[in-house]
Design a protein around this motif. Structure first.
Motif, PDB file in Angstrom:
ATOM      1  N   ARG A  88      29.499 -12.560 -12.714  1.00  0.00           N
ATOM      2  CA  ARG A  88      28.382 -13.362 -13.240  1.00  0.00           C
ATOM      3  C   ARG A  88      28.759 -14.849 -13.271  1.00  0.00           C
ATOM      4  NH1 ARG A  88      24.245 -11.576 -16.678  1.00  0.00           N
ATOM      5  NH2 ARG A  88      25.498  -9.733 -17.125  1.00  0.00           N
ATOM      6  N   THR A  89      27.811 -15.688 -12.795  1.00  0.00           N
ATOM      7  CA  THR A  89      28.014 -17.136 -12.863  1.00  0.00           C
ATOM      8  C   THR A  89      27.142 -17.736 -13.960  1.00  0.00           C
ATOM      9  OG1 THR A  89      26.359 -17.511 -11.145  1.00  0.00           O
ATOM     10  CG2 THR A  89      28.656 -17.394 -10.443  1.00  0.00           C
ATOM     11  N   SER A  90      25.897 -17.290 -14.055  1.00  0.00           N
ATOM     12  CA  SER A  90      24.990 -17.807 -15.071  1.00  0.00           C
ATOM     13  C   SER A  90      23.770 -16.905 -15.160  1.00  0.00           C
ATOM     14  CB  SER A  90      24.551 -19.229 -14.701  1.00  0.00           C
ATOM     15  OG  SER A  90      23.562 -19.685 -15.591  1.00  0.00           O
ATOM     16  N   GLY A  91      23.414 -16.477 -16.355  1.00  0.00           N
ATOM     17  CA  GLY A  91      22.225 -15.657 -16.557  1.00  0.00           C
ATOM     18  C   GLY A  91      22.249 -14.404 -15.702  1.00  0.00           C
ATOM     19  N   GLU A  92      21.287 -14.298 -14.788  1.00  0.00           N
ATOM     20  CA  GLU A  92      21.192 -13.138 -13.898  1.00  0.00           C
ATOM     21  C   GLU A  92      21.761 -13.423 -12.514  1.00  0.00           C
ATOM     22  OE1 GLU A  92      16.998 -12.128 -14.026  1.00  0.00           O
ATOM     23  OE2 GLU A  92      17.357 -10.780 -15.715  1.00  0.00           O
ATOM     24  N   TRP A  93      22.480 -14.537 -12.357  1.00  0.00           N
ATOM     25  CA  TRP A  93      23.038 -14.920 -11.060  1.00  0.00           C
ATOM     26  C   TRP A  93      24.507 -14.493 -10.989  1.00  0.00           C
ATOM     27  CZ3 TRP A  93      20.404 -16.811  -6.965  1.00  0.00           C
ATOM     28  CH2 TRP A  93      19.085 -17.227  -7.205  1.00  0.00           C
ATOM     29  N   PHE A  94      24.873 -13.936  -9.822  1.00  0.00           N
ATOM     30  CA  PHE A  94      26.216 -13.411  -9.613  1.00  0.00           C
ATOM     31  C   PHE A  94      26.773 -13.938  -8.305  1.00  0.00           C
ATOM     32  CE2 PHE A  94      23.721 -10.484 -12.101  1.00  0.00           C
ATOM     33  CZ  PHE A  94      24.584 -10.035 -13.092  1.00  0.00           C
ATOM     34  N   ARG A  95      28.124 -14.056  -8.223  1.00  0.00           N
ATOM     35  CA  ARG A  95      28.764 -14.435  -6.957  1.00  0.00           C
ATOM     36  C   ARG A  95      28.626 -13.271  -5.985  1.00  0.00           C
ATOM     37  NH1 ARG A  95      32.343 -16.124 -10.575  1.00  0.00           N
ATOM     38  NH2 ARG A  95      33.774 -14.380 -10.238  1.00  0.00           N
ATOM     39  N   ASN A  96      28.261 -13.546  -4.757  1.00  0.00           N
ATOM     40  CA  ASN A  96      28.067 -12.505  -3.747  1.00  0.00           C
ATOM     41  C   ASN A  96      29.384 -12.258  -3.025  1.00  0.00           C
ATOM     42  OD1 ASN A  96      26.965 -10.661  -2.016  1.00  0.00           O
ATOM     43  ND2 ASN A  96      25.719 -12.118  -0.882  1.00  0.00           N
ATOM     44  N   THR A  97      30.323 -11.663  -3.739  1.00  0.00           N
ATOM     45  CA  THR A  97      31.638 -11.373  -3.166  1.00  0.00           C
ATOM     46  C   THR A  97      32.070  -9.971  -3.584  1.00  0.00           C
ATOM     47  OG1 THR A  97      32.757 -12.319  -5.090  1.00  0.00           O
ATOM     48  CG2 THR A  97      32.393 -13.782  -3.217  1.00  0.00           C
ATOM     49  N   GLY A  98      33.132  -9.505  -2.960  1.00  0.00           N
ATOM     50  CA  GLY A  98      33.770  -8.252  -3.358  1.00  0.00           C
ATOM     51  C   GLY A  98      32.831  -7.067  -3.398  1.00  0.00           C
ATOM     52  N   GLU A  99      32.874  -6.367  -4.536  1.00  0.00           N
ATOM     53  CA  GLU A  99      32.132  -5.110  -4.634  1.00  0.00           C
ATOM     54  C   GLU A  99      30.612  -5.309  -4.628  1.00  0.00           C
ATOM     55  OE1 GLU A  99      32.188  -3.175  -8.707  1.00  0.00           O
ATOM     56  OE2 GLU A  99      33.870  -4.582  -8.895  1.00  0.00           O
ATOM     57  N   LEU A 100      30.135  -6.465  -5.065  1.00  0.00           N
ATOM     58  CA  LEU A 100      28.689  -6.716  -5.008  1.00  0.00           C
ATOM     59  C   LEU A 100      28.233  -6.821  -3.555  1.00  0.00           C
ATOM     60  CD1 LEU A 100      25.962  -7.301  -6.279  1.00  0.00           C
ATOM     61  CD2 LEU A 100      26.661  -9.661  -6.610  1.00  0.00           C
ATOM     62  N   ARG A 101      28.997  -7.516  -2.733  1.00  0.00           N
ATOM     63  CA  ARG A 101      28.660  -7.635  -1.312  1.00  0.00           C
ATOM     64  C   ARG A 101      28.734  -6.263  -0.632  1.00  0.00           C
ATOM     65  NH1 ARG A 101      31.172 -12.389   2.001  1.00  0.00           N
ATOM     66  NH2 ARG A 101      29.567 -13.422   0.797  1.00  0.00           N
ATOM     67  N   ASP A 102      29.751  -5.485  -0.982  1.00  0.00           N
ATOM     68  CA  ASP A 102      29.885  -4.131  -0.419  1.00  0.00           C
ATOM     69  C   ASP A 102      28.708  -3.252  -0.828  1.00  0.00           C
ATOM     70  OD1 ASP A 102      32.263  -4.923   0.696  1.00  0.00           O
ATOM     71  OD2 ASP A 102      33.518  -4.018  -0.883  1.00  0.00           O
ATOM     72  N   TRP A 103      28.331  -3.347  -2.097  1.00  0.00           N
ATOM     73  CA  TRP A 103      27.193  -2.566  -2.611  1.00  0.00           C
ATOM     74  C   TRP A 103      25.917  -2.901  -1.842  1.00  0.00           C
ATOM     75  CZ3 TRP A 103      22.988  -4.239  -5.859  1.00  0.00           C
ATOM     76  CH2 TRP A 103      22.218  -3.205  -6.369  1.00  0.00           C
ATOM     77  N   LEU A 104      25.696  -4.196  -1.598  1.00  0.00           N
ATOM     78  CA  LEU A 104      24.529  -4.613  -0.814  1.00  0.00           C
ATOM     79  C   LEU A 104      24.615  -4.101   0.618  1.00  0.00           C
ATOM     80  CD1 LEU A 104      24.099  -8.279  -2.084  1.00  0.00           C
ATOM     81  CD2 LEU A 104      22.436  -6.437  -2.333  1.00  0.00           C
ATOM     82  N   ALA A 105      25.807  -4.129   1.203  1.00  0.00           N
ATOM     83  CA  ALA A 105      25.968  -3.664   2.584  1.00  0.00           C
ATOM     84  C   ALA A 105      25.729  -2.162   2.703  1.00  0.00           C
ATOM     85  CB  ALA A 105      27.373  -3.995   3.077  1.00  0.00           C
ATOM     86  N   ARG A 106      26.022  -1.409   1.633  1.00  0.00           N
ATOM     87  CA  ARG A 106      25.797   0.047   1.645  1.00  0.00           C
ATOM     88  C   ARG A 106      24.324   0.395   1.393  1.00  0.00           C
ATOM     89  NH1 ARG A 106      30.129   0.228  -2.093  1.00  0.00           N
ATOM     90  NH2 ARG A 106      28.720   1.135  -3.605  1.00  0.00           N
ATOM     91  N   GLY A 107      23.490  -0.593   1.170  1.00  0.00           N
ATOM     92  CA  GLY A 107      22.064  -0.325   0.964  1.00  0.00           C
ATOM     93  C   GLY A 107      21.682  -0.158  -0.488  1.00  0.00           C
ATOM     94  N   CYS A 108      22.509  -0.663  -1.396  1.00  0.00           N
ATOM     95  CA  CYS A 108      22.236  -0.644  -2.833  1.00  0.00           C
ATOM     96  C   CYS A 108      22.049   0.759  -3.379  1.00  0.00           C
ATOM     97  CB  CYS A 108      21.022  -1.498  -3.175  1.00  0.00           C
ATOM     98  SG  CYS A 108      21.116  -3.175  -2.561  1.00  0.00           S
ATOM     99  N   PRO A 109      23.012   1.658  -3.190  1.00  0.00           N
ATOM    100  CA  PRO A 109      22.844   2.995  -3.764  1.00  0.00           C
ATOM    101  C   PRO A 109      22.815   2.921  -5.283  1.00  0.00           C
ATOM    102  CG  PRO A 109      25.081   2.704  -2.914  1.00  0.00           C
ATOM    103  CD  PRO A 109      24.295   1.504  -2.524  1.00  0.00           C
ATOM    104  N   VAL A 110      21.864   3.614  -5.879  1.00  0.00           N
ATOM    105  CA  VAL A 110      21.658   3.564  -7.321  1.00  0.00           C
ATOM    106  C   VAL A 110      22.755   4.311  -8.077  1.00  0.00           C
ATOM    107  CG1 VAL A 110      20.038   4.077  -9.176  1.00  0.00           C
ATOM    108  CG2 VAL A 110      19.192   3.365  -6.955  1.00  0.00           C
ATOM    109  N   ASP A 111      23.232   5.404  -7.492  1.00  0.00           N
ATOM    110  CA  ASP A 111      24.205   6.229  -8.194  1.00  0.00           C
ATOM    111  C   ASP A 111      25.575   5.584  -8.318  1.00  0.00           C
ATOM    112  OD1 ASP A 111      24.426   6.398  -5.469  1.00  0.00           O
ATOM    113  OD2 ASP A 111      25.097   8.483  -5.453  1.00  0.00           O
ATOM    114  N   ALA A 112      25.957   4.721  -7.382  1.00  0.00           N
ATOM    115  CA  ALA A 112      27.301   4.159  -7.435  1.00  0.00           C
ATOM    116  C   ALA A 112      27.309   2.688  -7.027  1.00  0.00           C
ATOM    117  CB  ALA A 112      28.221   4.941  -6.496  1.00  0.00           C
ATOM    118  N   PRO A 113      27.093   1.772  -7.969  1.00  0.00           N
ATOM    119  CA  PRO A 113      27.146   0.354  -7.615  1.00  0.00           C
ATOM    120  C   PRO A 113      28.540  -0.175  -7.406  1.00  0.00           C
ATOM    121  CG  PRO A 113      26.085   0.637  -9.768  1.00  0.00           C
ATOM    122  CD  PRO A 113      26.547   1.977  -9.292  1.00  0.00           C
TER     123      PRO A 113
END
Length: 168
Positions: free
Chosen positions: A143-168
């Motif tokens: 988290r950087t501020s409020g609802e904004w997050f750095r798009n790195t690491g596991e967040l980027r991987d989660w997005l690349a996997r298609g945002c699976p709900v069961d395992a972020p």
């Protein structure tokens, strides 16, 4: 010189002649003339007939288009998205994870107004406020501020996997 009462453009034309002139049946001509703002059937003149002919040509052209060529709005062409959803909107190296009840594209448009950078809708997930809170907790370390997050690491991987709900 003023127009005389015997001007050919002002002479009355019988209904059958007017319908033949335009190229439709008498019933079709009557139906067209009965529409709101349509010409009066009481007194059809040659001048009115030219106007009627133009309107009917436009109508025929519209009706002649095959249904596949009908103009569609951007909303019709866009894939269906849930109105209540968790959205992920990206801008440069940051993403915003939020919830909306009015549709993600509408939310994107509202956020774009206040952003100097171009925002893009990265993902929408059918879900609730609880899901949004769960995702915020999972990525709290980014988290950087409020609802904004750095798009790195596991967040980027989660997005690349298609945002699976069961395992972020």
């Amino acid at each position: 010189m003023p127009r005389s009462l015997f001007d050919p453009m002002r002479q009355h034309i019988p209904l059958q002649v007017a319908a033949n002139e335009v190229g439709v049946s008498v019933d079709q001509f009557r139906q067209f003339c009965r529409k709101p703002g349509g010409p009066s059937l009481y007194r059809i003149t040659a001048y009115r007939l030219t106007v009627i002919r133009r309107e009917l040509e436009k109508l025929k052209a519209r009706l002649a288009k095959p249904s596949g060529q009908a103009r569609r709005s951007k909303r019709e062409l866009a894939p269906e998205e849930p109105s209540q959803c968790v959205y992920v909107i990206g801008s440069g190296g940051h993403v915003k994870i939020g919830f909306t009840s009015k549709g993600a594209r509408k939310r994107l448009a509202h956020l774009q107004i206040g952003s100097a950078e171009k925002l893009t809708l990265l993902a929408t997930i059918s879900g609730s406020v609880e899901m949004e809170k769960r995702l915020h907790a999972c990525f709290a370390h980014l988290r950087t501020s409020g609802e904004w997050f750095r798009n790195t690491g596991e967040l980027r991987d989660w997005l690349a996997r298609g945002c699976p709900v069961d395992a972020p």
